[in-house]
Design a protein around this motif. Structure first.
Motif, mmCIF file in Angstrom:
data_model
loop_
_atom_site.group_PDB
_atom_site.id
_atom_site.type_symbol
_atom_site.label_atom_id
_atom_site.label_comp_id
_atom_site.label_asym_id
_atom_site.label_seq_id
_atom_site.Cartn_x
_atom_site.Cartn_y
_atom_site.Cartn_z
ATOM 1 N N GLU A 98 13.572 -29.268 -16.913
ATOM 2 C CA GLU A 98 14.736 -28.535 -16.433
ATOM 3 C C GLU A 98 14.378 -27.991 -15.057
ATOM 4 O O GLU A 98 13.303 -27.429 -14.868
ATOM 5 N N ARG A 107 15.296 -25.606 -11.728
ATOM 6 C CA ARG A 107 16.093 -24.489 -11.223
ATOM 7 C C ARG A 107 15.763 -24.263 -9.756
ATOM 8 O O ARG A 107 14.638 -24.503 -9.322
ATOM 9 N N GLU A 158 10.755 -24.346 -11.350
ATOM 10 C CA GLU A 158 11.621 -23.441 -10.608
ATOM 11 C C GLU A 158 11.156 -23.300 -9.168
ATOM 12 O O GLU A 158 10.000 -22.978 -8.909
#
Lengths: 341, 308
Positions: free
Chosen positions: B82, B84, B260
């Motif tokens: 994921e 970000r 991130e």
């Protein structure tokens, strides 16, 4: 500026061609070619002096002919050219020392042009992608031609210190390639199956023989003091070069490469010295910004073009030719398209 | 996320002179025969050496069509990465991504590279910087170069940044990848700050990057120093599965990853002369390290579990 030019290493291909180029220049009155053996090729209007640069006779030649420019192309790349590593080292190192000692003594000499090599940067995993002229080698060469070149350059620096009035150009060339020059790299890529080091793909750079000679010519007739890297722009990876030459790559497990290299060398197929193996393992590339800006010359051939010119002139593309590959592509395309129908 | 691998293959030059197969059905994606043609076109390029490699050895065609495509299943289905803060990566121009390094063999570098290639609107290539040891290894070193990596040294970093490339560095080096599982997510010393002086002298922003999930793929519970010395390795990892399970032991645990990117740290304001100010270089180095560490702790607190 250059009136009387002395060229060493004139009996080999590049030295002979350089002598021809310089005799064609109307501004140059006289070209004297020096070598250990008599020239086999054409050296144009140059006067040939058969002199071993290892003995002091070279000093007499410089003095009597009032030589003003010395072009040193006498550094030999492979033991086979000299008849063994010991005479090779003597010609390269002791010969250069004698030549430079003579230059220091001869008041007429005002300019020295040295054909050196990018091999002085060594080759290894800790190398930056591109070497500039100011960088120190991270993996200094330990033997062979590369080490000779390092020593030659150090003697040249010594001379430049002792004779600050001299214009000294040190030209570090990438491997020469072209239609005719029979360099170690040319021999290597002419092998039908090409041994490589398994698990490594070196970045290589080449300089086209016409460009290389043009740089030496300009350094001779113009004034370009300093050290310059000379190479065609861009790089080729070794595997890519082998494919462009239509050759078949045979990767060899690195612990066995040394043995295989000796075998290839002894068979007289190509030079596969430890230095060459290091280059073919880790590769080497140089930054030519100083050449294009300060020297003011951009090689006409990129590395890729120099290589392609070499391949086409030698008609190398015969093992895996582009026609064969295109043919295979068409056939495979028909078969695979047929499946879906 | 659309099939980037397909998109990249379609962009390959010379595709128009492909003469294999029938006319494509319009509006229905590339037909089978077109795909065959493109794949064969690619193979022909490779067989004849008709592709470009840059001065660093980066082979964009191979990277996009083969190397990244091979890593994509690992990225999507195994680690379910994921991403970000991708907007903190500039769309063009030089920038230096600085990340935490972990996971015994440093798969995080490849995952960050793929994250930027796939998720960033400009699909930028990330040029990674690696240690000398990496390039001394057969195969691994070669593939790293083809994927755009080069030696972590000032000349290479500055050359890439000046050329407007997106560069990434993991300043912890082997201290980061070779630390024990008990020290997970604790940043090690950040080298000598060479990356900061490279960013200062070229005036590019530094983008901190924190990766969670990478520490659990090979939990290193021991280091066989004798074996490491024998094989000339920086460390020899002992994990719960390696070397006990043999080849099975090299399968990474399927931890859930989060990458991130933080707010860029501007360096242009200091001027390029600031690269020679060691005090400032140390300060910025610490600032970058603190930012990454802080983000890591924050991400860890919010984490639901190791594998989901």
């Amino acid at each position: 500026m250059a009136r009387v030019v002395l060229v060493t290493g004139v009996s080999r291909y590049l030295g002979g061609r350089m002598a021809r180029i310089l005799t064609d220049d109307p501004a140059i009155e006289r070209v004297i070619g020096v070598d250990v053996v008599a020239p086999t090729g054409d050296i144009g209007g140059a006067d040939f002096v058969r002199a071993d640069i290892r003995n002091p006779i070279i000093g007499k030649v410089l003095a009597t002919a009032e030589v003003d420019t010395v072009v040193h192309m006498g550094v030999i790349a492979t033991p086979r050219q000299a008849g063994g590593r010991t005479p090779m080292k003597e010609i390269n190192v002791i010969g250069t020392m004698q030549l430079l000692a003579a230059c220091q003594k001869a008041a007429s000499v005002t300019k020295l042009v040295v054909k050196s090599s990018t091999s002085v940067y060594g080759a290894g995993p800790g190398d930056p992608a591109l070497f500039t002229e100011d960088m120190e080698p991270r993996h200094p060469p330990t033997g062979g031609w590369a080490k000779d070149s390092v020593e030659v350059e150090s003697y040249v620096r010594g001379l430049a210190r002792r004779r600050p009035d001299l214009t000294v150009s040190t030209l570090r060339f990438a491997n020469f390639l072209g239609p005719t020059a029979n360099t170690p790299m040319a021999q290597y890529f002419s092998l039908p199956v090409i041994p490589t080091v398994w698990g490594y793909d070196a970045r290589l750079q080449f300089v086209h023989e016409d460009d290389g000679l043009e740089v030496i010519r300009r350094a001779t007739v113009e004034a370009h003091p300093g050290i310059y890297n000379v190479a065609g722009e861009g790089v080729l990876s070794l595997s890519q070069a082998i494919r462009r030459a239509g050759r078949v790559e045979v990767p060899i497990w690195s612990p066995l490469v040394g043995v295989a290299g000796r075998w290839v060398r002894r068979g007289g197929f190509a030079d596969f010295s430890p230095e060459q193996i290091r280059l073919l393992t880790h590769g080497r590339a140089v930054d030519i910004t100083r050449l294009t800006t300060r020297f003011g010359f951009t090689p006409r051939f990129t590395t890729e073009q120099a290589f392609d010119d070499f391949v086409h002139a030698r008609r190398l593309n015969n093992v895996l030719s582009p026609d064969l590959v295109s043919g295979a592509e068409t056939v495979a395309g028909r078969i695979l398209s047929g499946w879906s129908a | 996320m659309v099939g980037v691998s397909d998109a990249q293959i379609l962009q390959m030059p010379g595709a128009e002179d492909s003469q294999t197969g029938e006319v494509a059905v319009p509006g229905d994606g590339p037909s089978w025969s077109d795909q065959v043609g493109l794949a064969l076109e690619f193979l022909r390029h490779r067989a004849l050496g008709e592709y470009r490699v840059d001065a660093f050895g980066f082979d964009p065609e191979l990277n996009d069509s083969v190397l990244m495509a091979a890593l994509r299943p690992l990225y999507r289905h195994w680690f379910r990465v994921e991403v970000r803060g991708i907007e903190h990566i500039p769309a063009e121009g030089g920038a230096l991504v600085v990340g935490n390094h972990a996971g015994t063999i440093g798969l995080d570098t490849a995952m960050v590279q793929l994250a930027i290639l796939d998720e960033h609107p400009a699909h930028r290539h990330l040029r990674t910087l690696g240690g000398e040891f990496l390039f001394s290894l057969p195969f691994v070193g070669m593939l790293a170069r083809k994927a755009g990596a080069t030696l972590a040294c000032t000349p290479d970093a500055e050359r890439l940044l000046r050329a407007g490339e997106l560069v990434a560095v993991w300043p912890e080096g082997y201290k980061g990848t070779g630390k024990r599982f008990s020290e997970r997510y604790r940043l090690q010393r950040f080298g000598r700050g060479g990356f900061v002086s490279a960013a200062l002298s070229t005036g590019v922003p530094i983008v901190p990057c924190s990766v969670v999930g990478s520490e659990e793929i090979y939990p290193m519970i021991g280091n066989a120093r004798l074996l490491a010395r024998l094989f000339g390795l920086p460390y020899f990892p002992i994990t719960p599965t390696f070397p006990w399970l043999g080849p099975l032991g090299v399968v990474p645990l399927p931890s859930k990853w989060v990458i991130e990117f933080g707010e860029p740290i501007d360096t242009a304001a200091f001027g390029s002369a600031a690269a020679d100010d060691p005090m400032l270089v140390f300060e910025i180095t610490d600032q970058v390290r603190e930012t990454i560490q802080h983000n890591l702790y924050r991400m860890l607190v919010r984490r639901r579990g190791l594998f989901r």
